[in-house]
Scaffold this active site. Structure first.
Site, PDB file in Angstrom:
ATOM      1  N   GLU A 129       0.806  -1.221   0.000  1.00 40.64           N
ATOM      2  CA  GLU A 129       0.000   0.000   0.000  1.00 40.64           C
ATOM      3  C   GLU A 129       0.841   1.274   0.000  1.00 40.64           C
ATOM      4  OE1 GLU A 129      -2.363  -3.353   0.820  1.00 40.64           O
ATOM      5  OE2 GLU A 129      -0.593  -2.672   1.931  1.00 40.64           O
ATOM      6  N   HIS A 160     -11.785  -6.561   7.402  1.00 36.30           N
ATOM      7  CA  HIS A 160     -12.501  -6.262   6.159  1.00 36.30           C
ATOM      8  C   HIS A 160     -13.783  -5.481   6.407  1.00 36.30           C
ATOM      9  CE1 HIS A 160      -9.989  -9.772   5.206  1.00 36.30           C
ATOM     10  NE2 HIS A 160      -9.983  -9.333   3.967  1.00 36.30           N
TER      11      HIS A 160
END
Length: 516
Positions: free
Chosen positions: A247, A316
């Protein structure tokens, strides 16, 4: 981590980059043997295939020249990156508050000072007959005079006006005139995931500088939710490509591409994963316009699927909008339906500032509320404009994302019982449409703020504070909040339902407020 991600990506794509490390052997007081396994980054870096590594004496002109010339030639030939690790002494303290005598021996300090590169360079010049002692002294005097003159000129520049301290956080954005959505009878409603796909395709068609990148976004996969499906086949791998699962690399790469005149739209697979890219997002991307005094700007859209209600568990299901909204320089968008998603994505791409675009996973393919007649290609929705989903007179409900979907349902139910709820879908968190919020509260006198993120220091608290500051005299009841509980979102469905706001929670809170 950022460093290794940069080496990996540049070697992977044979980028023309020359990395240079001035290795003085210390991280303030920590010696390199306690910093890096083996005491040197050199053997580790050599593990990256395609990366040339030069381990040189940084005070030796011949070694440095050869390393730099070789690295630059390789970069210009398109053959990939190089790393120059230049060993240098640290002659003085790390900073004005540092005292090397606390952790370095006198012998080591004297040894480092003996490596001073300036007298070493002077000797090198004289040995080759390039200059005499007199010429070197004249050069020193000339350089000293230039520095002194520059310092005197700098002293004449006044300090900035204190009133400008919070300006140039954002670059001025283009003014978009919102064209109300055209209702076309023969058109079918589309779900959010399709509307986003179409908005990206239209943006790429109209502007060749728009580039998509991220985890699994390319080829047949099109992201884990399929938002970018078919775009590689339509525009090629140079405009829709996969990145490593890194990321920091994604955000840093997008930042650099925006400097080069591109408009990157980068996807991080889940909002929960963005934390490993936060250094690049907050310390770099968000602050560049401000740090450059408005000279530079970075038009980047960072797409983050977020939110719960899908049994995603702690990794998530996070709703991270409050963290993002707290960061100066980032705009934050959260659509609740397909039409808004398409128009807001167009506005985000056109904006000259970094925009974080939060897409609720549970709404991607939801039809009952979120599917809408698709806006035409030219339709766009300015950032910072909330929408009144339903007008009302008894209570104001302020929400966004999944809670806009849920709030609309509850308002419909209560309307049949004579309770009139005005539902505001914020759509954009930064900038926040304060005007619409305050106008509604002044009309109803009661307000409920709802979001699925935890209540602690959440957006509901900020909105409540602003209402209290600017419309307190209109309130007939305390401002109420319905939020997620102050814990992680668990995987078990029964526990997830207990943690995240439910329809019954909204209904109960609205009923209670209506009784004041």
């Amino acid at each position: 981590g950022d460093f290794h991600e940069a080496l990996n990506f540049s070697a992977l794509h044979k980028l023309g980059i020359v990395f240079v490390i001035q290795d003085n052997g210390w991280a303030i007081s920590v010696p390199v043997k306690e910093q890096t396994t083996g005491g040197s980054i050199v053997p580790i870096a050599r593990g990256y295939e395609g990366l040339s590594v030069h381990d040189v004496d940084g005070c030796d002109f011949d070694q440095m020249r050869e390393a730099v010339e070789t690295s630059v030639a390789k970069a210009r030939a398109g053959k990939g990156p190089s790393l120059i690790v230049a060993k240098v002494p640290r002659i003085g303290a790390h900073s004005s508050s540092d005292d090397p005598a606390k952790y370095q021996s006198k012998e080591l300090i004297d040894e480092e000072r003996a490596k001073d590169p300036i007298p070493r360079m002077e000797s090198w010049i004289k040995e080759r007959g390039y200059a005499s002692d007199l010429e070197l002294q004249e050069l020193k005097d000339s350089c000293f005079e230039k520095v002194e003159t520059a310092a005197e000129l700098a002293d004449l520049v006044p300090f900035p006006d204190a009133d400008t301290c919070d300006t140039k956080v954002f670059k001025d954005s283009p003014d978009f005139e919102y064209i109300s959505q055209k209702e076309v009878a023969h058109k079918e409603a589309v779900v959010m995931v399709d509307a986003l796909n179409h908005s990206l395709e239209e943006a790429m068609n109209s502007d060749s500088s728009v580039v998509l990148m991220g985890q699994d976004v390319a080829h047949g996969k099109g992201g884990v939710f399929g938002v970018t499906r078919s775009l590689t086949s339509k525009f090629g791998v140079n405009r829709c490509f996969n990145t490593p699962l890194a990321e920091s690399c994604i955000v840093g790469l997008a930042t650099g591409m925006s400097f080069a005149g591109l408009k990157p739209v980068a996807e991080v697979q889940f909002a929960d994963y963005v934390w490993t890219g936060v250094n690049q997002l907050i310390n770099e991307l968000a602050s560049i316009h401000y740090r450059s005094n408005g000279e530079w700007n970075c038009p980047v859209v960072l797409r983050l699927p977020y939110g719960g209600y899908i049994q995603g568990g702690p990794y998530h299901s996070q709703s991270i909008e409050a963290y993002l909204a707290h960061t100066p320089g980032l705009k934050v968008v959260i659509p609740s339906n397909a039409a808004d998603a398409k128009m807001l994505m167009k506005a985000a791409i056109a904006d000259p500032n970094p925009v974080v675009f939060l897409e609720h996973k549970a709404l991607y393919r939801q039809r009952a509320f979120c599917a809408r007649i698709e806006p035409e290609e030219e339709e766009i929705l300015p950032l910072g404009k909330a929408k009144i989903l339903r007008e009302g007179s008894d209570v104001t409900l302020i929400c966004y994302g999944m809670l806009a979907f849920m709030g609309h349902q509850v308002a419909e139910k209560l309307h049949k019982e004579g309770i009139s709820v005005e539902v505001i879908d914020l759509r954009t968190i930064v900038p926040l449409d304060e005007e619409t919020i305050l106008a509604s509260v002044r009309k109803t006198g009661k307000c409920l703020v709802a979001h699925e993120a935890p209540s602690n220091v959440g957006l509901g608290a900020e909105i409540s504070a602003r209402i209290t500051e600017k419309a307190f005299e209109y309130l007939d009841a305390p401002i109420a909040r319905v939020t997620g509980k102050n814990c992680m979102v668990p995987y078990c469905k029964k526990l997830e339902d207990a943690v995240l706001p439910q329809l019954t929670d909204l209904e109960e809170a609205l009923r209670k407020l209506s009784l004041f």
